[in-house]
Design an enzyme around this catalytic site. Structure first.
Site, PDB file in Angstrom:
ATOM      1  N   CYS A 199      -1.838   9.037   2.743  1.00 48.88           N
ATOM      2  CA  CYS A 199      -1.697   8.511   1.378  1.00 48.88           C
ATOM      3  C   CYS A 199      -2.949   8.829   0.568  1.00 48.88           C
ATOM      4  CB  CYS A 199      -1.418   7.017   1.390  1.00 48.88           C
ATOM      5  SG  CYS A 199      -2.567   6.056   2.373  1.00 48.88           S
TER       6      CYS A 199
ATOM      7  N   GLU B 283       0.882  -1.163   0.000  1.00 48.70           N
ATOM      8  CA  GLU B 283       0.000   0.000   0.000  1.00 48.70           C
ATOM      9  C   GLU B 283       0.919   1.211   0.000  1.00 48.70           C
ATOM     10  OE1 GLU B 283      -1.789   3.038   0.220  1.00 48.70           O
ATOM     11  OE2 GLU B 283      -1.653   2.750   2.383  1.00 48.70           O
TER      12      GLU B 283
END
Length: 513
Positions: A300, A266
């Site tokens: 993110c 990720e």
């Protein structure tokens, strides 16, 4: 500077000025690694130190984890789920203290710190239910008196590498699911937020001791990048789940691939919100504002780009400028403040470099940035959220800068907007603000957003536990947390049972003797 109860929070979590950093889940180990000093970006003060691990520490943890796996995987999944349920209850009791530590050590607002701990609680609840649903499927066989089905088995040792911006939640996404699946875990947290990992380990250890969980099911090793590299290279680790930059993820992927191991990545995001002429601008501005400045732009899923139709561009720009003027920056433990600091001065330098590159590329600032100085900003980590008018193809716009910089980009039709949204190397989160059903459906179709997350009339950040979290392209392709993400932590096995008295072959093959 007022501490807003941080001393009491540290005490409630069992943290001291000097703390161990390597644990088997039952006891702490001596190590010879360097001491990690954790300075708060809030006020620049030393919170405490953590004794880092060394290569021999990792080998000791691997030995304990491998041994523990042999027993842990024999526990019925609902029994493992009961242990996770108790962890969730322990987190509820420590929510205020742990949320405050997250805020103070990382720099996000106290409300966001509490939200991160709530994510941990939510994933515990999710995992408990999952512990009774680790199901396979049954298929009809082409051969008479045969039955086919799939079942899932635990992988073994799972390595978890986490980033500073979500210092506790992302670990829990992985660990809770891995544990109910029957795996054991070795956690290597960010060296920028080591105290958060120690606090979590104390909470887990207490629950594990009460339930006589085997030593080695929950291992922790603090350290620098070399520990992460050693973890990725260790052939005994079946899966490495890594959260961080694309650069880091590529290094982990290459190392693990060389030994044919598994990865769950990720990585970076470069997320956009499209605002169409049919958008509710009140919702759009609100979504863009939190998406751009929440966690000081260090998610993110932070909104990096705002792709706005030409007909509402000036209105959006004016309303955003007014909203930014009302933002209050300061100590994130103070509820009067909206935004805290960046994680450290290196992050501030990256922010300043980005501002310079925007100017050099020909961008113009709608809201100016800069580093804040003076009383309350002594750590040197506080910066102004800024907005710049740019082109999507600027090199700096194509990159992810972990800071509160929002790019304004005009578009002329919906296909142009989607092309701009997709026109970056990252593919994590995306959003469209519109009340037009055709625009919604186009954005969500196979010709629309190429991201792992695509939202309508909400921002790019703030994912819920129930959905699988992750993205495509240079975001790594991994999926954590909800949905069927549990399958990452297990291996699939196809079984065929012949309950007849003959042996027919598949595909009608004849082999008579």
């Amino acid at each position: 500077m007022k501490d807003f109860g941080i001393r009491d929070a540290l005490s409630a979590l069992g943290l001291k000025k000097s703390n161990p950093g390597v644990s088997t889940g039952v006891k702490w180990l001596r190590s010879t690694g360097a001491k990690l000093e954790s300075y708060s970006p809030v006020d620049g003060k030393l919170i405490g130190t953590v004794q880092a691990g060394d290569p021999s520490s990792l080998e000791k943890l691997m030995s304990k984890a491998t041994e523990a796996f042999d027993e842990w995987r024999t526990w019925p999944a609902p029994r493992r789920g009961e242990v996770v349920r108790q962890i969730g209850e322990a987190l509820r009791q420590k929510k205020s203290a742990l949320g405050m530590l997250v805020s103070y050590e990382m720099g996000k607002s106290y409300q966001e710190g509490l939200g991160e701990v709530q994510e941990m609680i939510d994933i515990c609840d999710f995992a408990v239910g999952l512990s009774r649903q680790l199901h396979g499927i049954t298929m009809h066989s082409e051969r008479p008196e045969h039955r086919m089905y799939e079942q899932w088995h635990p992988l073994g040792v799972v390595g978890i590498i986490t980033a500073f911006n979500f210092p506790v939640a992302v670990w829990s996404w992985n660990a809770m699911l891995a544990w109910v699946c029957g795996d054991v875990c070795i956690w290597k947290p960010s060296e920028k937020t080591p105290l958060c990992s120690v606090a979590c380990q104390y909470i887990v250890e207490e629950v594990f001791r009460k339930n006589v969980v085997p030593e080695g099911v929950s291992c922790l090793i603090n350290g620098d990048v070399r520990i992460g590299q050693a973890l990725a290279a260790n052939e005994g680790i079946a899966l490495v789940s890594a959260t961080g930059s694309t650069r880091m993820g590529k290094a982990v992927a290459q190392t693990v691939a060389q030994r044919l191991g598994r990865t769950l990545l990720e990585l970076g995001g470069n997320n956009a919100i499209i605002i169409t002429p049919h958008a509710n601008l009140d919702i759009a501005i609100r979504g863009a504002l939190f998406g751009a400045v929440g966690t000081a732009g260090q998610r993110c899923t932070t909104t990096r780009r705002l792709i706005v139709h030409e007909s509402v561009f000036d209105s959006v720009k004016e309303r955003l400028t007014r909203a930014y003027s009302n933002l209050v920056i300061g100590n994130p433990l103070d509820p009067a403040n909206h935004i805290g600091p960046l994680i450290d001065r290196q992050a501030v330098k990256s922010y300043q470099d980005a501002l310079r590159k925007i100017r050099e590329a020909g961008g113009s600032f709608v809201v100016n940035g800069g580093v804040l100085k003076g009383k309350g900003y002594d750590s040197g980590c506080y910066v102004k959220p800024c907005i710049a008018e740019v082109r999507n193809d600027f090199e700096i716009v194509q990159a992810e800068t972990f800071a509160p910089i929002l790019y304004l980009i005009p578009y002329h039709d919906i296909n142009d907007a989607i092309a701009k949204q997709n026109g970056v190397k990252q593919g994590l989160s995306s959003s469209i603000m519109t009340s037009n059903m055709q625009e919604m459906e186009l954005f969500l179709s196979h010709r629309g957003s190429d991201c792992g997350i695509a939202n309508v009339n909400i921002g790019t950040s703030g994912a819920e536990i129930g959905g699988a979290f992750g993205g495509e392209k240079e975001t790594g392709g991994g999926r954590e947390s909800g949905s069927d993400a549990w399958k990452n932590y297990m291996r699939r096995q196809t079984n065929t049972i012949n309950f007849g008295s003959s042996l027919p072959l598949a595909q009608g093959i004849k082999f008579d003797i």
